[in-house]
Design an enzyme around this catalytic site. Structure first.
Site, PDB file in Angstrom:
ATOM      1  N   ASP A   1      -6.535  -1.030  -0.195  1.00  0.00           N
ATOM      2  CA  ASP A   1      -6.952   0.505   0.228  1.00  0.00           C
ATOM      3  C   ASP A   1      -8.409   0.375   0.693  1.00  0.00           C
ATOM      4  O   ASP A   1      -9.304  -0.004   0.040  1.00  0.00           O
ATOM      5  CB  ASP A   1      -6.802   1.469  -0.550  1.00  0.00           C
ATOM      6  CG  ASP A   1      -7.381   2.952  -0.177  1.00  0.00           C
ATOM      7  OD1 ASP A   1      -6.344   3.543   0.576  1.00  0.00           O
ATOM      8  OD2 ASP A   1      -8.349   3.349  -0.308  1.00  0.00           O
TER       9      ASP A   1
ATOM     10  N   TRP B   1       0.804  -1.037   0.138  1.00  0.00           N
ATOM     11  CA  TRP B   1       0.096  -0.143   0.000  1.00  0.00           C
ATOM     12  C   TRP B   1       0.904   1.265  -0.158  1.00  0.00           C
ATOM     13  O   TRP B   1       0.729   2.165  -0.862  1.00  0.00           O
ATOM     14  CB  TRP B   1      -0.912   0.129   1.186  1.00  0.00           C
ATOM     15  CG  TRP B   1      -1.603   1.210   1.209  1.00  0.00           C
ATOM     16  CD1 TRP B   1      -2.863   1.491   0.513  1.00  0.00           C
ATOM     17  CD2 TRP B   1      -1.577   2.480   1.922  1.00  0.00           C
ATOM     18  NE1 TRP B   1      -3.546   2.749   1.008  1.00  0.00           N
ATOM     19  CE2 TRP B   1      -2.547   3.412   1.849  1.00  0.00           C
ATOM     20  CE3 TRP B   1      -0.282   3.045   2.571  1.00  0.00           C
ATOM     21  CZ2 TRP B   1      -2.558   4.685   2.336  1.00  0.00           C
ATOM     22  CZ3 TRP B   1      -0.260   4.126   3.094  1.00  0.00           C
ATOM     23  CH2 TRP B   1      -1.464   5.072   3.057  1.00  0.00           C
TER      24      TRP B   1
ATOM     25  N   TYR C   1       1.183   4.072  -2.989  1.00  0.00           N
ATOM     26  CA  TYR C   1       0.624   5.133  -2.755  1.00  0.00           C
ATOM     27  C   TYR C   1       1.838   6.069  -3.212  1.00  0.00           C
ATOM     28  O   TYR C   1       1.516   7.217  -3.872  1.00  0.00           O
ATOM     29  CB  TYR C   1       0.222   5.472  -1.666  1.00  0.00           C
ATOM     30  CG  TYR C   1      -0.454   6.961  -1.133  1.00  0.00           C
ATOM     31  CD1 TYR C   1      -1.467   7.383  -1.803  1.00  0.00           C
ATOM     32  CD2 TYR C   1       0.071   7.785  -0.076  1.00  0.00           C
ATOM     33  CE1 TYR C   1      -2.098   8.355  -1.507  1.00  0.00           C
ATOM     34  CE2 TYR C   1      -0.488   8.790   0.139  1.00  0.00           C
ATOM     35  CZ  TYR C   1      -1.787   9.327  -0.910  1.00  0.00           C
ATOM     36  OH  TYR C   1      -2.261  10.693  -0.386  1.00  0.00           O
TER      37      TYR C   1
END
Length: 496
Positions: free
Chosen positions: A452, A432, A436
Site C-alpha cells: 500500500d 493488496w 484490505y
C-alpha cells in the site's frame, strides 16, 4: 473487579450469590465479598446459572469481548454469527451447518468454553433486544416478543422475568419513569414505526475524529453521507438487512465526557436505526458495531504498538480504531474499485455503480437514495458506465459472481484463511485487495499491507522498514492505520 475497571466490561461477568444478581466489572455497587462471587465468561452463562441482570450497571449492554475479533476459530465465528441473528433465522442446525460442524459438536465446544450453548447465547441476545425495544419504542409488547426473535409470547415473558427480574410491562414502565431511555427518544421518536434510538457502547478512549474522518472520505453518494463539521458530524447510511432495507445515523459527538479524563472508562456513540422490520435490530446493531470497531480493546493495542516509532501517533490519536464494514460484500466490491486509484476516484466510481445498479429506497432520506448493488446484479452487469479498464471490470464481476454463488464467504462466520485464499484465486485480485478485504470485511485485526502506498509513505516518515511489522502482531491492522495517519497528506489508494 475491585478497581471497577471498565476495560474488562464484556470480557467477564460476576454473579453475587447473596443477591442473585450478575454485574459487569465496573458496577458502581458496593464490592461484594470474594467468597460470594462467581465469575462467568458470558452473560448467557450467568443467566443460565440463575443470576439476574443488575439494574444499575446493565451488564447486558456492555461492549462485546475483543477476543472474538482476534480469534478466528469456530467458537469465535459462532459467536459472531449468533450476534448477527443466525440462530433466530436458521436455528442451531443452520448455525452448525454454516460452520461445518454437527449441532452436537458445536454445542459441546461452545458450552466447554463459554459456559453456555448456542440456544442460551441466542436467548441472552433476544432478552437484550427485547429490553431495547421495550425501552426505546412504543411497539406493543406482543410485537416486541416476535421482533426480538422469541418463538412465543410465553417464552418472551418468562425470559424477560428471569433475566431482568421484572415483567416486560414493568421494564417498560421503569424506563419511562426512570429516565433510562436514550436521549431523543421522546416526542416524535417514541411512535410505532419511528427510529429506534440506541447507545452503542465502547471501552476505553475512542478516536472519534479518526473514525468519522476515515468514513467521510469514503462515503459513497446515495448509500452514505456525513453531515456537519468535525466534532459534530453525523454518519448516515443505508443497510440491506435480512428482513428489509434500513437506514442508520450515528453521531460523532456524545458518549461520556468523563471517558477521556478517567482511564478505564468507556463511552458510547448515539445511534438511530430506521428499520423496515424490528426483527433486524440485532443484525443492524452488529453491523454498525463492526463498522465503527466498537468491540476493540484500545489498551491491548496501545500496549503492543506504543513502545516504538508508532508511539507519537498513538499519543496524538488515543483510542485509534480499525473501521470494519457494514456489508462485507459491498466492501469487497469497493476494494476492487479502489485498486491503484485515489480515495476520491474510488468514491466516484462507487457512486456511479450505485446510481446505475443500486436498488432505490422506497422513500429516499436526504442524500440516502439507494442500497448498494447486490452481488447477483453485479455478476451479470456490463459495468460500462464506470469507465474502468476491461481487466478491472472482469475482476469486479468475478468477485461479485463468487460472492453470489457462495464460493467465497465473507459473512460474520467466514473462515478468514479460506476467504483470503478464495479471493486471491479470482482473476484481478492480488494480495493488496485480499488483505484490505480481510482487514475490513472480515474484521481481522492482524493484517499488514506492505504494498500500500500510504503504508510505504508512513514507514518512510517514521524511519521504519516493512519487517518492523512483525513486532506489531496481533494488531497490525491498527499499525496500518497509524502509518496512514503518519503519511500526511494521504497518498495511498482507497485505503489511505
Amino acid at each position: 473487579m475491585r478497581g471497577r475497571d471498565a476495560r474488562f466490561d464484556g470480557v467477564f461477568f460476576l454473579g453475587v450469590r447473596t443477591t442473585g444478581i450478575y454485574c459487569r466489572p465496573s458496577c458502581p455497587a458496593v464490592t461484594p465479598k470474594r467468597e460470594n462471587v462467581r465469575f462467568f465468561p458470558t452473560a448467557a452463562a450467568a443467566q443460565g446459572a440463575g443470576f439476574r441482570a443488575c439494574r444499575r450497571c446493565r451488564p447486558d449492554a456492555t461492549p462485546g469481548s475483543p477476543e472474538w475479533n482476534v480469534r478466528a476459530d469456530v467458537v469465535a465465528r459462532a459467536v459472531r454469527l449468533i450476534a448477527d441473528g443466525a440462530v433466530d433465522r436458521e436455528g442451531v442446525a443452520g448455525l452448525a451447518a454454516r460452520l461445518g460442524y454437527s449441532a452436537r459438536q458445536l454445542r459441546r465446544q461452545l458450552t466447554a468454553e463459554l459456559g453456555a450453548g448456542p440456544v442460551a447465547l441466542a436467548r441472552a441476545q433476544r432478552a437484550h433486544t427485547a429490553r431495547l425495544l421495550l425501552q426505546t419504542t412504543e411497539l406493543p409488547s406482543t410485537q416486541v416478543a416476535f421482533a426480538a426473535g422469541f418463538a412465543s409470547v410465553r417464552q418472551y415473558n418468562d425470559t424477560v422475568r428471569q433475566v431482568y427480574g421484572r415483567t416486560p410491562s414493568a421494564l417498560r414502565a421503569a424506563s419511562a419513569h426512570g429516565g433510562h431511555r436514550p436521549a431523543g427518544n421522546r416526542g416524535r421518536d417514541a411512535v410505532p414505526g419511528g427510529p429506534i434510538p440506541l447507545r452503542l457502547a465502547y471501552r476505553g478512549p475512542y478516536a472519534h475524529g479518526q473514525v468519522f474522518g476515515f468514513l467521510e472520505r469514503r462515503a459513497v453518494p446515495g448509500v452514505e453521507e456525513v453531515l456537519g463539521s468535525p466534532g459534530g458530524r453525523t454518519y448516515r447510511r443505508t443497510l440491506a438487512l435480512p428482513h428489509g432495507p434500513a437506514t442508520a445515523e450515528v453521531e460523532e459527538a456524545g458518549g461520556d465526557p468523563r471517558s477521556a479524563a478517567e482511564p478505564g472508562r468507556g463511552g458510547w456513540l448515539d445511534c438511530r436505526l430506521h428499520l423496515t422490520d424490528p426483527r433486524d435490530l440485532a443484525s443492524g446493531v452488529r453491523r454498525l458495531r463492526a463498522l465503527f470497531d466498537l468491540d476493540a480493546d484500545p489498551y491491548a493495542v496501545a500496549e503492543r504498538l506504543s513502545g516504538g516509532a508508532l508511539a507519537p501517533v498513538l499519543d496524538a490519536v488515543p483510542g485509534l480504531r480499525s473501521p470494519g464494514a457494514a456489508d462485507p460484500a459491498e466492501l469487497a466490491v469497493r476494494a476492487v474499485l479502489g485498486q491503484q486509484v485515489s480515495v476520491g476516484a474510488a468514491r466516484t466510481l462507487a457512486g456511479r455503480l450505485v446510481a446505475a445498479y443500486g436498488k432505490p429506497l422506497a422513500a429516499p432520506a436526504g442524500g440516502l437514495t439507494n442500497l448498494f448493488p447486490a452481488s447477483e446484479t453485479l455478476a451479470e452487469a456490463p459495468l460500462e458506465e464506470l469507465g474502468m479498464p476491461d481487466s478491472r471490470r472482469r475482476a469486479l464481476r468475478a468477485v461479485a459472481a463468487a460472492l453470489a454463488a457462495g464460493t467465497v464467504q465473507l459473512g460474520p462466520g467466514a473462515d478468514r484463511e479460506e476467504a483470503s485464499r478464495g479471493l486471491r484465486a479470482l482473476p484481478g485480485v492480488g494480495p493488496w485487495t485480499a488483505g484490505y478485504v480481510r482487514m475490513r470485511a472480515l474484521g481481522d485485526p492482524d493484517v499488514f499491507l506492505p504494498a500500500d502506498a500510504g503504508v510505504r509513505h508512513g514507514l518512510t516518515a517514521l524511519g521504519l522498514a516493512a519487517p518492523a511489522s512483525e513486532r506489531w502482531r496481533p494488531w497490525r491492522s491498527y499499525a496500518v492505520h497509524c502509518l496512514w495517519h503518519a503519511a500526511q497528506p494521504p497518498t495511498s489508494p482507497e485505503t489511505s
